[in-house]
Design an enzyme around this catalytic site. Structure first.
Site, mmCIF file in Angstrom:
data_model
loop_
_atom_site.group_PDB
_atom_site.id
_atom_site.type_symbol
_atom_site.label_atom_id
_atom_site.label_comp_id
_atom_site.label_asym_id
_atom_site.label_seq_id
_atom_site.Cartn_x
_atom_site.Cartn_y
_atom_site.Cartn_z
ATOM 1 N N GLY A 1 69.199 58.383 -20.547
ATOM 2 C CA GLY A 1 68.044 57.507 -20.332
ATOM 3 C C GLY A 1 68.263 56.448 -19.255
ATOM 4 C CG PHE B 1 60.087 35.126 -25.183
ATOM 5 C CD1 PHE B 1 60.520 35.653 -23.971
ATOM 6 C CD2 PHE B 1 59.756 33.780 -25.237
ATOM 7 C CE1 PHE B 1 60.604 34.850 -22.842
ATOM 8 C CE2 PHE B 1 59.840 32.975 -24.116
ATOM 9 C CZ PHE B 1 60.264 33.509 -22.918
ATOM 10 C CE LYS C 1 59.172 44.154 -24.038
ATOM 11 N NZ LYS C 1 58.760 42.857 -24.601
ATOM 12 C CB SER D 1 60.943 45.328 -19.486
ATOM 13 O OG SER D 1 62.048 46.059 -19.024
ATOM 14 C CE1 TYR E 1 60.431 37.805 -18.456
ATOM 15 C CE2 TYR E 1 61.487 38.713 -20.403
ATOM 16 C CZ TYR E 1 60.594 37.840 -19.825
ATOM 17 O OH TYR E 1 59.889 36.988 -20.625
ATOM 18 C CE1 TYR F 1 62.159 46.345 -25.241
ATOM 19 C CE2 TYR F 1 62.971 47.741 -23.461
ATOM 20 C CZ TYR F 1 62.592 46.500 -23.929
ATOM 21 O OH TYR F 1 62.626 45.420 -23.090
#
Ligand code: UD1
Length: 342
Positions: A297, A81, A154, A125, A177, A150
């Site tokens: 965004g 995580f 991922k 994500s 997620y 960010y």
């Protein structure tokens, strides 16, 4: 059997440690405490009656990471995580995000490779889908250019994992997620945003308790039934349980591919206004909010096709929006009581 949970004192990590321990796993947490508190380890112990091992460590430090994995080489799997996750901050400080999120993943994978630890669950994500063309969005949907550094970390992390899996020495389950919210039913662990929260639900509960003046609803002209944006909110405890299922799937050699991807959502989309209404209903509080322009965004709407996770993992989200809001509110009340007592 011992599982390593990086970021295990964080929001989703701590709930996952609880579920792992409830299922009889031993847990080692690695966390650098950059966005969490060491007291979370005490709270986990209070909930489960068992204290997880805790290593305060920054995975960006390759040597310390290797030494730690060497010390715990009896782990049978890893749930990763640990990462920075503030979208806005990542736009301001992209290199910090790449250095931290990518550097720590690479260091961790190298150490796991050296000690032949093969089972890896990754915290991904739905941000990798961008605004999907068809909804609900399935795991097969094309990935889109990330909206933020960010989000890009991922996507890149999934690529790094896929390439590493291709060496034949690693199995990975990547869990994408949707929007995790809520807190543990004991109100002993939950989301602990530092400073002003970016995310909707902590902002709602902090406004209701009086820490913030009013909530801004970002955008009223989306193509949705009430004009506000739609997300698939999932209870963090449901999400945590999916990690235990993923770990067991790997340990039981039940994976069908060495790199598997699953959506973790409920399959239901709710607008911002519906979330606010659910909160007002369960808390009995009137929320102060105003409508403002769209947040840069943000996508219009997304919710998950959960059929693959439901069928393959035998996992399904059980808790509904009101349970999510109820637990989030109980958590905020517990935090406020705790702060008053300090
Ligand atoms: C965001 C990130 C996502 C990340 C996740 C975890 C973006 C585009 N996406 O999801 O990549 O994985 O956080 O931290 O940033 N809203 C308001 N007022 C607020 C806050 C939010 O109206 O004060 C609205 C947003 O416009 C959105 C919804 O509430 O429609 C949910 O927002 P948020 O909780 O921030 O999550 P995401 O933006 O979906």
């Amino acid at each position: 059997m011992k599982i390593l949970v990086t970021g295990g004192t964080g929001y989703i990590g701590s709930h996952t440690v609880v579920e792992l321990q409830e299922e009889g796993f031993e847990v080692v947490i690695i966390d650098n405490l950059s966005n969490s508190l060491k007291e979370v380890v005490d709270r986990i112990e209070e909930i489960t009656g068992k204290r997880p091992l805790f290593e305060e460590l920054d995975l960006v430090d390759a040597r310390a990471t290797r030494d730690c994995i060497k010390k715990h080489h009896d782990i049978v799997g890893v749930i990763h995580f640990a990462a920075l996750k503030a979208v806005g901050e990542s736009v301001e400080k992209p290199l910090q995000y790449y250095h931290n999120n990518i550097g720590s993943l690479v260091n961790l994978l190298k150490a796991l490779d050296e000690f032949d630890i093969r089972n890896f669950v990754f915290s991904s994500s739905c941000t990798v889908y961008g605004q999907p063309k068809t909804l609900p969005v399935s795991e097969q949907a094309p990935l889109q250019q990330a909206e933020s550094p960010y989000g890009n970390t991922k996507k890149i992390s999934e690529d790094i994992l896929r390439d590493t899996v291709n060496t034949g020495k690693l199995n990975t389950i990547s869990l994408r997620y949707f929007n995790p919210i809520g807190a543990h039913s004991t109100a002993k662990i939950g989301e602990l945003p530092l400073g002003v929260p970016d995310n909707l639900v902590p902002y709602i509960t902090q406004t209701a308790i009086g820490k913030r003046e009013s909530l801004r609803v970002f955008g009223t002209d989306y193509n949705t039934h009430d004009g506000t944006a739609i997300r698939d909110y999932i209870h963090v405890v449901d999400l945590a349980k999916a990690h235990v299922v993923a770990v067991n799937r790997m340990l039981n050699n039940a994976t069908k591919e060495p790199f598997e991807v699953f959506n973790l959502g409920t399959g239901n989309g709710f607008t911002v206004l519906e979330v606010i209404q659910a909160f007002e209903k369960v808390s009995g509080k009137k929320l102060i909010y105003e409508f403002t322009e769209r947040r840069k965004g943000d996508i219009e709407k997304v919710w998950a096709d959960t059929s693959f996770a439901n069928e393959e993992l035998g996992w399904k989200a059980r808790l509904g929006l009101e349970e999510m809001m109820n637990s989030a509110w109980d958590w905020e009340l517990a935090l406020s009581k705790h702060n008053k007592e300090q």
